[in-house]
Design an enzyme around this catalytic site. Structure first.
Site, PDB file in Angstrom:
ATOM      1  N   HIS A 192     -22.220 -10.860  42.085  1.00  0.00           N
ATOM      2  CA  HIS A 192     -21.535 -12.128  41.891  1.00  0.00           C
ATOM      3  C   HIS A 192     -20.164 -12.042  42.542  1.00  0.00           C
ATOM      4  O   HIS A 192     -19.716 -10.963  42.965  1.00  0.00           O
ATOM      5  CB  HIS A 192     -21.417 -12.469  40.410  1.00  0.00           C
ATOM      6  N   ASP A 250     -16.809 -17.023  46.183  1.00  0.00           N
ATOM      7  CA  ASP A 250     -17.889 -17.983  46.394  1.00  0.00           C
ATOM      8  C   ASP A 250     -17.499 -19.107  47.336  1.00  0.00           C
ATOM      9  O   ASP A 250     -18.235 -19.433  48.270  1.00  0.00           O
ATOM     10  CB  ASP A 250     -18.317 -18.588  45.058  1.00  0.00           C
TER      11      ASP A 250
END
Length: 388
Positions: free
Chosen positions: A136, A166
């Site tokens: 992540h 991200d």
């Protein structure tokens, strides 16, 4: 905050994009392309992407249309290839090799459409020892050195939500790559694969810091530098009501204005002497603690001291400057950031709210001149499509 108005078509009007549904940076990248006018068709899988919120509130699916395709069904890959044949861009966020196993990898798509730009969004990239591993945002930015830069020196690194990895290092680099490859494809007729890895993009964001490090102008530790909170006139301070002010008074004239409005005299030489920075920080912190955030905001309002109140997500849309610019907008009852950046000749905007899974199958079939889909097959579990 403004009420969303009927927008223009945007600079990417006429560009067709296929988005293979996932969560995180891929959908955000596709939203940005959609905001800029592209016709984005999101290929949702039966059962939805598993984001955990009502699809009607998922702002990252605004300005898109949705069809449902089960890629585990024998006819599923053919439907995606029909879309790819008519598209300019395809975006996917599977782990390396998954799209190929499903029959919708770059080779399959380019056999049908050699001009296609095939955008791949992953955390680790398509190659390398970690390429097949789960992860992540926080793990990606940890390895690039950027996470270690953020936060107080005597506490663990601060987590910047998932904005740095991200969306900044991932989504925005994917969009830059896709648009560059689209320009090339239109000039040459040749499509290509864009390998957008969050580790690559996040590392690239730190280019200036690496230059400063090489020049001896940056210490490789937290809270000791000009821009990482180590400098007493570039950081945040608590106020009397438990809120915060942000200070960025770097240049001498702004620094002088900051001290004047704060009502503080500088300890001799503390501005440039890093050994005196802790002393200066204590004095600035004590002064800010004497008043509330809003009281200090009023003091610095309209000045060049480069000081601003730290607002919450709920407060930000109501700030007078952001309201005047329409930085946030209200569409379908959802307060959300307006499309950015802005264009003088081809303005972008919010045309539709979040696409509901499968709601646009008929319209997309008609508009893209697709073969009529067969009756829906029973639902199967799909491969995880989060890039991490």
């Amino acid at each position: 905050m403004t009420e969303a108005k009927t927008p223009g078509h945007g600079p990417l009007s006429g560009v067709r994009v296929v988005e293979l549904a996932g969560i995180g940076p891929g959908p955000f990248a596709a939203m940005l392309l959609a905001d800029l006018g592209a016709d984005v068709v999101r290929v949702d899988r039966p059962g939805g992407p598993g984001l955990g919120i009502d699809p009607a509130l998922d702002v990252t699916n605004r300005n898109k249309r949705s069809v449902i395709v089960d890629l585990k069904d024998p006819g599923g890959p053919a439907r995606v290839l029909d879309l790819a044949e008519r598209a300019d861009v395809l975006i996917e966020g599977y782990r390396p090799g998954v799209a190929e196993r499903l029959g919708v990898g770059p080779g399959d798509c380019h056999a049908r459409n050699p001009r296609l730009v095939y955008g791949r969004m992953t955390g680790w990239g398509q190659q390398g020892p970690l390429a097949d591993r789960a992860g992540h945002d926080i793990a990606y930015i940890a390895l690039t050195g950027t996470l270690g830069m953020i936060g107080d020196p005597d506490r663990p690194p601060a987590v910047p939500a998932n904005l740095l990895g991200d969306y900044a290092g991932g989504s925005l680099y994917l969009v830059v790559g896709v648009l560059a490859a689209l320009h090339h494809a239109r000039a040459t007729g040749a499509g290509q694969v864009v390998d957008a890895a969050i580790v690559d993009g996040t590392a690239h964001l730190s280019a200036m810091i690496h230059g400063m490090l090489a020049a001896g102008a940056w210490q490789d530790r937290r809270g000791a530098n000009l821009l990482d909170g180590g400098c007493p006139y570039y950081g945040t301070y608590g106020t009397a009501d438990g809120r915060h002010m942000a200070v960025g008074a770097l240049e001498p004239r702004f620094y002088a204005e900051f001290l004047r409005l704060l009502g503080l005299e500088e300890p001799a030489g503390a501005h440039t002497d890093v050994t005196r920075w802790p002393e200066l920080r204590e004095r600035v912190a004590a002064r800010f603690k004497e008043r509330t955030r809003d009281a200090w905001a009023a003091v610095f309002d309209g000045t060049d001291a480069c000081v601003a109140p730290v607002l919450s997500l709920g407060e930000a849309p109501h700030h007078p400057h952001l309201a005047a610019r329409g930085t946030f907008t209200d569409h379908g009852g959802i307060t959300q950031p307006a499309p950015a950046p802005r264009f003088s000749a081809t303005p972008a905007g919010i045309r539709t709210g979040p696409a509901l899974p499968g709601a646009d199958t008929e319209a997309v079939t008609r508009d893209w001149d697709l073969p009529r889909p067969a009756a829906p097959a029973p639902s199967h579990s799909a491969e995880p499509s989060h890039p991490q």
